[in-house]
Design an enzyme around this catalytic site. Structure first.
Site, short mmCIF file in Angstrom:
data_model
loop_
_atom_site.label_atom_id
_atom_site.label_comp_id
_atom_site.label_asym_id
_atom_site.label_seq_id
_atom_site.Cartn_x
_atom_site.Cartn_y
_atom_site.Cartn_z
N CYS A 216 0.75 -1.39 -0.05
CA CYS A 216 0.14 0.19 -0.16
C CYS A 216 0.75 1.31 -0.15
CB CYS A 216 -1.00 -0.27 1.13
SG CYS A 216 -2.03 -1.24 1.25
N HIS B 51 -2.46 6.56 4.26
CA HIS B 51 -1.50 5.73 4.62
C HIS B 51 -0.12 6.14 4.14
CE1 HIS B 51 -0.60 0.99 4.83
NE2 HIS B 51 -0.22 1.65 5.92
#
Length: 559
Positions: free
Chosen positions: A92, A148
């Site tokens: 990610c 993130h």
């Protein structure tokens, strides 16, 4: 102009107050229809809509032969340009950092793993980001969804890195309804934010795919469509935990693998969200001057329902199944509509491509690793990109036994690295789980793990070479046959490694614990901390696997 939304769109969005009947009924004006800023004129600069899906496997879209129902994605891709030689990163944070900075991981210090919730780490504060460059070009910039990219201090937040507004989560994954996430025992907290504040009011029964769609529609309704817009929507779907409203499961009851069944339902829900967004773009007058980009962020995880078949490997690996992306561009502005692009592209390319499309400035001191590929996409011209550094990770588990001759005295092949140069792809070290996994291989997550197509290599093997153009499934290792090619690619790794900055992977900071911060994941450092203190440290403990496993197959709170 705007017909009634079907299925999920009406039932779900109306039920939860996301849309009003006035907006849906064809005979009534939609919000803003009578406003002075709403007209037929379009800005010269296109509206840019970037949709990022989370953990969607290469096989998990209808036009790649999947059993998953994705009519919107199939239609938009068929009418636009499918990107069939498009690469992302295997996990990610690296993909997101390279999208936002236009730079490889070796140039931002994020070579290793992801940015975990409790780590005092984020994208470099000195990097000028994609949304900042678009702001300079006159764009209104908005982000919805999963960040993130670190948040240990306020300077790391999306609103400090180029976004006018932000609504979403700061961490990597969490409950789709309650928006809670655990990063270890007794380290759980709420993670939903509006700009720089905790959005407590959305805690109960707000399924994130619906909620993020609602927020995107609200931005489209309120923005002056004569002014250029950059809308970045990073959906939580279809990352674990595998949660979805019950109504989506009916179509997939024939799938024995429970994880795959839930995952498929989540993809279909995501597809309908994209349908709603596309219709809203048309309803509010953006569509004719818009560029819609759809991308996955990494390969799928078979143990959590995903599929990268027929590619090799999975999320977290540098095999094609971990890094070959699902991607397409849909726009009335494309000259070569309804085509397939096989030009080499990478997620770093979006930065220069979109800034140039926005008529912005790209200074040389940005030191971007991406290329402007708009003519490749729109007109079918050859890609300016001929190579991709997938990564060099000096902290990843090294191959313990190997022959020093493998690196020809050029490169330590115990180090995990991967590079693509034209047709050739070289991997060194431990590339990660390497099987080919057909869909539904794990119906009960036990007993059939070994019924796979596997290749076993000699202990200590640390070099692989493939002609990806001729062998996209990585079935024939050519490293012994073409040692000169191996040498050339090892030298390229050496050249890249000379430009690498130190890895930043700090240990967890106990001050990050939400129990010390009002029950939510929020910035915990006041700005006095020194970034030099977090260079080259290894995290003291991994996140709680038990917590994450419980979340992975958590049942829906409501259905």
């Amino acid at each position: 102009m705007f017909g009634a939304l079907a299925g999920f769109s009406v039932a779900s969005l109306l039920t939860f107050g996301y849309l009003s009947w006035d907006w849906l009924e064809p005979g009534l004006q939609h919000p803003g229809a009578g406003d002075p800023h709403t007209g037929s004129s379009n800005p010269s600069k296109p509206h840019i809509i970037f949709i990022l899906a989370d953990d969607q496997g290469f096989h998990d879209v209808g036009y790649h032969g999947s059993e998953i129902h994705t009519p919107t994605l199939d239609r938009l891709a068929a009418q636009g340009v499918k990107l069939e030689n498009y690469y992302i990163q295997p996990i990610c944070s690296p993909s997101r950092s390279q999208l936002i900075t236009g730079r490889y991981q070796i140039h931002t210090g994020l070579q290793h793993s992801i940015i975990r919730a409790g780590q005092p780490n984020c994208i470099p504060l000195t990097n000028v980001t994609l949304p900042q460059k678009l702001q300079e070009a006159g764009y209104s910039t908005h982000m919805i969804g999963k960040w993130h990219l670190g948040f240990y201090k306020k300077e790391c937040l999306p609103t400090r890195k180029g976004f006018d507004t932000f609504f979403g989560s700061l961490t990597g994954s969490g409950d789709y309804y309650t928006h809670d996430i655990c990063d270890g025992p007794k380290t759980c907290g709420y993670d939903l934010h509006k700009d720089e504040n905790v959005a407590w009011e959305y805690r109960a029964h707000s399924y994130s795919t619906f909620l993020y769609t609602q927020k995107a529609v609200e931005i489209l309704a309120s923005h002056d469509q004569r002014e250029p817009l950059f809308l970045y929507i990073a959906f939580q779907a279809v990352h674990t935990p595998l949660q979805v409203p019950h109504k989506y499961l009916g179509r997939y009851m024939s799938i024995d693998n429970i994880g795959r069944r839930r995952y498929a339902a989540m993809v279909t829900c995501l597809d309908e969200a994209v349908n709603n967004l596309t219709k809203a773009l048309k309803a509010y007058g953006y569509y004719d001057n818009s560029v819609i980009i759809y991308s996955s962020d990494n390969g799928g995880q078979p143990l959590a329902g995903g599929s990268n078949w027929p590619l090799r490997g999975r999320k977290g690996t540098y095999w094609e199944g971990g890094i070959r992306g699902v991607g397409f561009v849909h726009s009335p502005l494309i000259k070569n509509k309804g085509s397939v692009s096989r030009g080499l592209m990478h997620i770093t390319d979006w930065y220069p491509t979109l800034v140039t499309l926005a008529e912005g400035e790209l200074e040389e001191n940005l030191d971007l690793d991406g290329y402007d590929v708009w003519e490749t996409i729109s007109e079918g011209k050859p890609s300016p990109r001929t190579d991709i550094l997938h990564n060099i990770d000096p902290l990843y588990t090294r191959v313990k036994t190997r022959s020093p001759r493998d690196g020809f005295g050029i490169w330590d092949t115990a180090i995990q690295a991967a590079i693509r140069v034209k047709d050739w792809k070289l991997l060194t070290g431990n590339p990660g789980f390497s099987d080919w996994i057909p869909p539904q291989t794990f119906p009960n997550f036990a007993g059939k793990w070994w019924n796979l197509e596997r290749i076993l290599w000699p202990k200590g093997k640390s070099v692989w070479l493939f002609n990806i153009t001729a062998d996209p499934y990585e079935r024939v290792d050519l490293s012994q046959k073409y040692p000169e090619v191996v040498k050339r690619l090892l030298l390229r790794l050496v050249q890249y490694n000379k430009t690498a900055v130190p890895v930043k992977y700090p240990p967890k900071d106990p001050r990050s614990n939400p129990t010390l911060n009002g029950g939510a994941w929020v910035p915990w450092e006041n700005g006095d901390g020194e970034e030099n203190n977090i260079i080259n440290n290894i995290a003291d403990k991994s996140p709680c696997n038990v917590c994450n496993t419980k979340l992975r197959f958590k049942k829906p709170v409501w259905g």
